[in-house]
Design an enzyme around this catalytic site. Structure first.
Site, PDB file in Angstrom:
ATOM      1  CB  ILE A  71      -0.789  -0.023   1.332  1.00  0.00           C
ATOM      2  CG1 ILE A  71      -1.942   1.182   1.494  1.00  0.00           C
ATOM      3  CG2 ILE A  71      -0.329  -0.061   2.362  1.00  0.00           C
ATOM      4  CD1 ILE A  71      -3.027   0.977   1.937  1.00  0.00           C
ATOM      5  CB  ALA A  72       2.250   2.705  -1.642  1.00  0.00           C
ATOM      6  CD  GLU A 105       4.095 -10.411   7.395  1.00  0.00           C
ATOM      7  OE1 GLU A 105       4.363 -10.117   5.923  1.00  0.00           O
ATOM      8  OE2 GLU A 105       3.365 -11.451   7.621  1.00  0.00           O
ATOM      9  CE1 TYR A 117      -1.694  -1.122   6.518  1.00  0.00           C
ATOM     10  CE2 TYR A 117       0.288  -0.895   7.243  1.00  0.00           C
ATOM     11  CZ  TYR A 117      -0.711  -1.268   6.433  1.00  0.00           C
ATOM     12  OH  TYR A 117      -0.061  -1.142   4.921  1.00  0.00           O
TER      13      TYR A 117
HETATM   14  C1  LIG Z   1       1.645   5.167   4.852  1.00  0.00           C
HETATM   15  C2  LIG Z   1       0.800   5.874   3.879  1.00  0.00           C
HETATM   16  C3  LIG Z   1       0.758   4.732   2.367  1.00  0.00           C
HETATM   17  C4  LIG Z   1       0.121   6.630   4.471  1.00  0.00           C
HETATM   18  O1  LIG Z   1      -0.629   6.713   3.732  1.00  0.00           O
HETATM   19  P1  LIG Z   1      -1.671   8.557   3.853  1.00  0.00           P
HETATM   20  O2  LIG Z   1      -2.071   8.448   2.220  1.00  0.00           O
HETATM   21  O3  LIG Z   1      -0.572   9.499   3.776  1.00  0.00           O
HETATM   22  O4  LIG Z   1      -2.420   7.640   4.829  1.00  0.00           O
HETATM   23  P2  LIG Z   1      -3.943   7.972   5.067  1.00  0.00           P
HETATM   24  O5  LIG Z   1      -4.295  10.054   4.448  1.00  0.00           O
HETATM   25  O6  LIG Z   1      -4.816   7.866   5.011  1.00  0.00           O
HETATM   26  O7  LIG Z   1      -3.689   8.986   6.618  1.00  0.00           O
HETATM   27  C5  LIG Z   1      -4.622   8.156   7.647  1.00  0.00           C
HETATM   28  C6  LIG Z   1      -4.198   7.841   9.177  1.00  0.00           C
HETATM   29  O8  LIG Z   1      -2.764   7.766   9.019  1.00  0.00           O
HETATM   30  C7  LIG Z   1      -2.219   8.377  10.250  1.00  0.00           C
HETATM   31  N1  LIG Z   1      -0.568   8.366   9.844  1.00  0.00           N
HETATM   32  C8  LIG Z   1      -0.138   8.787   8.052  1.00  0.00           C
HETATM   33  N2  LIG Z   1       1.141   8.828   7.619  1.00  0.00           N
HETATM   34  C9  LIG Z   1       1.312   9.623   9.129  1.00  0.00           C
HETATM   35  C10 LIG Z   1       2.407  10.265   9.602  1.00  0.00           C
HETATM   36  N3  LIG Z   1       3.148  10.576   8.684  1.00  0.00           N
HETATM   37  N4  LIG Z   1       2.483   9.968  10.902  1.00  0.00           N
HETATM   38  C11 LIG Z   1       1.722   9.724  11.387  1.00  0.00           C
HETATM   39  N5  LIG Z   1       0.610   9.030  10.987  1.00  0.00           N
HETATM   40  C12 LIG Z   1       0.406   8.817   9.790  1.00  0.00           C
HETATM   41  C13 LIG Z   1      -2.505   9.133  10.319  1.00  0.00           C
HETATM   42  O9  LIG Z   1      -3.056   8.607  12.100  1.00  0.00           O
HETATM   43  C14 LIG Z   1      -3.697   9.762   9.505  1.00  0.00           C
HETATM   44  O10 LIG Z   1      -4.946   9.981  10.054  1.00  0.00           O
HETATM   45  P3  LIG Z   1      -5.093  11.293  10.455  1.00  0.00           P
HETATM   46  O11 LIG Z   1      -4.348  11.574   9.096  1.00  0.00           O
HETATM   47  O12 LIG Z   1      -6.336  11.310  10.979  1.00  0.00           O
HETATM   48  O13 LIG Z   1      -3.929  11.715  11.650  1.00  0.00           O
HETATM   49  C15 LIG Z   1       1.963   6.370   3.504  1.00  0.00           C
HETATM   50  O14 LIG Z   1       3.417   7.258   4.244  1.00  0.00           O
HETATM   51  C16 LIG Z   1       2.896   6.144   2.394  1.00  0.00           C
HETATM   52  O15 LIG Z   1       3.270   5.509   1.112  1.00  0.00           O
HETATM   53  N6  LIG Z   1       4.293   5.567   2.601  1.00  0.00           N
HETATM   54  C17 LIG Z   1       5.395   4.766   1.923  1.00  0.00           C
HETATM   55  C18 LIG Z   1       4.609   3.268   1.393  1.00  0.00           C
HETATM   56  C19 LIG Z   1       4.812   2.586   3.581  1.00  0.00           C
HETATM   57  O16 LIG Z   1       5.019   2.991   3.722  1.00  0.00           O
HETATM   58  N7  LIG Z   1       3.561   2.189   2.508  1.00  0.00           N
HETATM   59  C20 LIG Z   1       2.710   0.492   3.822  1.00  0.00           C
HETATM   60  C21 LIG Z   1       3.760  -0.196   3.668  1.00  0.00           C
HETATM   61  S1  LIG Z   1       3.624  -1.328   5.519  1.00  0.00           S
END
Ligand SMILES: CC(C)(COP(=O)(O)OP(=O)(O)OC[C@H]1O[C@@H](n2cnc3c(N)ncnc32)[C@H](O)[C@@H]1OP(=O)(O)O)[C@@H](O)C(=O)NCCC(=O)NCCS
Length: 145
Positions: A71-72, A105, A117
């Site tokens: 998921i990214a 994981e 998550y």
């Molecule tokens: C992890 C990832 C998928 C999150 O995507 P996102 O679209 O920003 O997530 P969302 O906007 O839906 O966030 C939902 C919640 O996740 C948490 N969250 C997301 N990014 C965060 C950050 N940088 N720091 C802390 N909490 C975070 C928060 O609880 C957030 O809710 P809030 O914005 O109301 O506080 C993104 O950071 C990513 O692509 N990271 C690189 C790839 C990766 O690590 N994938 C997961 C592999 S297991």
């Protein structure tokens, strides 16, 4: 406008670019992603905004369990709820294909993903030592539907 599509021949190149931007040396290659297209047990969603890929995710169905593989979300589109939308799509699919639980994981250090998550109802269930090739541990999470 936000659109949802499956992983296909048209978007796989852009998804591979997103993988590289998000995971660097751990990224899945375009070839590996191509091999996932059309597999019955694999469920992928690609999010596009104005014809640009801004996020994607996928899980593998094993019996009544969904194993979340990736998921990214593009860096400039983070914290806008897109990963949450991808997970919501997984949960809708669960109903359609008979999945009772999801597992995944994630690196211990990946607090953004772990927060995501946990916010979406996953429970921490343990650590697997030195799971990644660089020696980092992973956290295991489960969600029962
Ligand atoms: C992890 C990832 C998928 C999150 O995507 P996102 O679209 O920003 O997530 P969302 O906007 O839906 O966030 C939902 C919640 O996740 C948490 N969250 C997301 N990014 C965060 C950050 N940088 N720091 C802390 N909490 C975070 C928060 O609880 C957030 O809710 P809030 O914005 O109301 O506080 C993104 O950071 C990513 O692509 N990271 C690189 C790839 C990766 O690590 N994938 C997961 C592999 S297991």
């Amino acid at each position: 406008m936000l659109t949802y599509s499956s992983l296909n021949d048209e978007n796989v190149h852009l998804v591979a670019t997103l993988e590289r931007d998000c995971f660097g040396k751990d990224a899945w290659s375009e070839n590996l992603l191509r091999g996932e297209i059309g597999q019955e047990d694999k469920h992928y969603v690609v999010l596009k905004e104005d014809d640009e890929v801004i996020g994607y995710g996928g899980f593998c169905k094993i019996l009544d369990e969904g194993d979340i593989m990736n998921i990214a979300v593009r860096t400039d589109k983070r914290r806008c709820g897109y990963a949450s939308k991808i997970l919501d799509w997984f949960f809708e699919q669960a109903d359609l294909v008979g999945i009772k639980s999801f597992t995944l994981e994630v690196r211990v250090s990946n607090l953004a993903a772990r927060n995501l998550y946990e916010k979406k109802g996953f429970s921490f269930s343990g650590i697997r030592k030195k799971y990644y090739s660089d020696g980092e541990d992973c956290c295991i999470y489960w969600k029962y539907m």
